[in-house]
Design a protein around this motif. Structure first.
Motif, PDB file in Angstrom:
ATOM      1  N   CYS A   1       2.349   1.855  -3.400  1.00  0.00           N
ATOM      2  CA  CYS A   1       1.336   2.326  -4.364  1.00  0.00           C
ATOM      3  C   CYS A   1       0.977   3.785  -4.125  1.00  0.00           C
ATOM      4  N   VAL A   2       0.796   4.147  -2.865  1.00  0.00           N
ATOM      5  CA  VAL A   2       0.415   5.523  -2.527  1.00  0.00           C
ATOM      6  C   VAL A   2       1.536   6.498  -2.871  1.00  0.00           C
TER       7      VAL A   2
ATOM      8  N   ILE B   1      -8.260   8.802  -0.853  1.00  0.00           N
ATOM      9  CA  ILE B   1      -7.843   7.395  -0.711  1.00  0.00           C
ATOM     10  C   ILE B   1      -7.530   7.001   0.730  1.00  0.00           C
TER      11      ILE B   1
ATOM     12  N   TRP C   1       0.833  -1.211   0.000  1.00  0.00           N
ATOM     13  CA  TRP C   1       0.000   0.000   0.000  1.00  0.00           C
ATOM     14  C   TRP C   1       0.870   1.263   0.000  1.00  0.00           C
TER      15      TRP C   1
ATOM     16  N   ILE D   1      -6.206   2.756  -6.582  1.00  0.00           N
ATOM     17  CA  ILE D   1      -5.766   4.103  -6.197  1.00  0.00           C
ATOM     18  C   ILE D   1      -5.810   5.046  -7.397  1.00  0.00           C
TER      19      ILE D   1
ATOM     20  N   SER E   1      -7.798   8.427  -7.532  1.00  0.00           N
ATOM     21  CA  SER E   1      -7.030   9.656  -7.767  1.00  0.00           C
ATOM     22  C   SER E   1      -7.575  10.441  -8.949  1.00  0.00           C
TER      23      SER E   1
END
Length: 394
Positions: free
Chosen positions: A197-198, A311, A194, A294, A298
């Motif tokens: 990815c963020v 998110i 996570w 995401i 976004s």
């Protein structure tokens, strides 16, 4: 279409890897910092809760009986006999100068021999220790074990696990390693994935909208699907590398961490190439799914800051589903239907792989489900790229 996907893929990879600060903070620092932090925590816990090798506890004893004295010869304690009211000795324990003060009744052996269970007050042994000192607590546990064993011997009718040459705990080291890894690593891996990815997805979608560069891409003669796939493939690789960095740091620090918590060691040699291969496939499918999810969220945002707000609730969901296997009942078999739930199926697969209880069918189902949902999200992102209202909203 393939050329267009590759063009977007190359653009995203170049944007990331040409920024040295972004590469360092996303790929290198997570693994290094996690290794340093977990190793430091393990060493600190070992120092705080463990007794140094070779340490001999200093114990003061009043009215030391001959029966107990013979048993103390076998343990690593420094014994000194004392007399008087013991106030001075209690102060030494309180001030951490000595580890233990034990007060036996004056005629302990005679009183014990004459005492009959249920008749009158039993002889009392007083043990004063300082729980704020690790060595004192360890000495207290050792001494109470000696007294407990002696008490058992006095009315010994049968023995339980008395042969010291036999190991009565039949749990294999493999199972113990699996239990520990299965309880904590799935949650850590999901958090690492996570985080990776963020770190990259919002900047690629919401960041392009904020800078206005998304408009240039949308007017080029390429399909929106190629644009979506190119971005997701590139972002997935970058996020995966970030997760790998964090995972390596975690695996490298686990021995020190576990030794600090339990005083024992762990062995990762039980895992085969097949286990790591299946874990790799699960992580890849999970990363792609997270990046797609995401990216879609976004795309609704007007800026990277707004994207982070949108998110953030998803992080709570990830945390909750990552913790669920820790509260499952023992070795109860997980229904196959649970493996069709996106993301949760990844946690279940990781848990079972680490515990050596996985089914290849369940892993395949989970990977296929994650890929299918990723495909659906790619189509959603494609439609969003087609929408001027979404892409150019102010």
């Amino acid at each position: 279409m393939k050329n267009n996907i590759y063009t977007i893929f190359r653009k995203e990879m170049a944007r990331f890897f040409k920024d040295k600060r972004l590469v360092i903070t996303t790929l290198l620092l997570p693994g290094i910092m996690i290794f340093i932090m977990y190793t430091f925590m393990g060493n600190m816990m070992k120092q705080q809760f463990g007794v140094a090798d070779g340490y001999i506890s200093e114990v003061y004893i009043k009215n030391l009986p001959a029966t107990i004295n013979s048993k103390l010869d076998k343990v690593g304690l420094s014994i000194e006999t004392v007399d008087g009211d013991l106030e001075a000795e209690k102060k030494l324990v309180s001030e951490k100068e000595i580890d233990l003060l034990v007060n036996f009744p004056e005629n302990f052996d005679e009183e014990v021999a004459e005492y009959k269970t249920g008749e009158g007050k039993a002889p009392q042994v007083e043990i004063f220790y300082n729980s704020a000192k690790t060595e004192s607590s360890a000495a207290y546990s050792m001494f109470t074990d000696i007294l407990s064993n002696y008490e058992t011997e006095l009315s010994n009718k049968f023995d339980v696990n008395a042969d010291e040459k036999i190991s009565y705990d039949l749990a294999a080291k493999e199972d113990m390693t699996g239990k520990m890894f299965g309880s904590m690593l799935p949650m850590l891996l999901m958090i690492f994935i996570w985080s990776g990815c963020v770190a990259v997805a919002p900047e690629s979608i919401a960041g392009e909208k904020e800078r206005g560069t998304i408009a240039t891409l949308l007017v080029t003669p390429m399909s929106r699907q190629a644009l979506a796939l190119g971005k997701i493939f590139a972002l997935s690789i970058i996020a995966f590398l970030s997760g790998v960095s964090s995972s390596i740091g975690t695996f490298a620090s686990l021995p020190a961490m576990y030794q600090g918590m339990s005083g024992g060691g762990i062995d990762t040699a039980f895992y085969s190439g097949k286990d790591f291969a299946l874990l790799f496939v699960v992580i890849i499918s999970t990363t792609i799914l997270m990046v797609a999810l995401i990216s879609v969220l976004s795309a609704f945002a007007k800026s990277v800051k707004e994207s982070a707000t949108i998110i953030s609730p998803l992080m709570i969901v990830i945390m909750v589903i990552s913790l669920l296997p820790m509260f499952s009942k023992g070795d109860t078999e997980t229904p196959v239907t649970m493996f069709i739930i996106p993301l949760y199926n990844s946690v279940l697969c990781m848990n079972e792989i680490f515990k050596f209880s996985y089914s290849s069918i369940n892993v395949i189902i989970s990977v296929v489900v994650n890929i299918v949902f990723t495909g659906i999200l790619v189509l959603v992102l494609t439609k969003m790229f087609d929408s001027e209202k979404v892409m150019f909203s102010k």
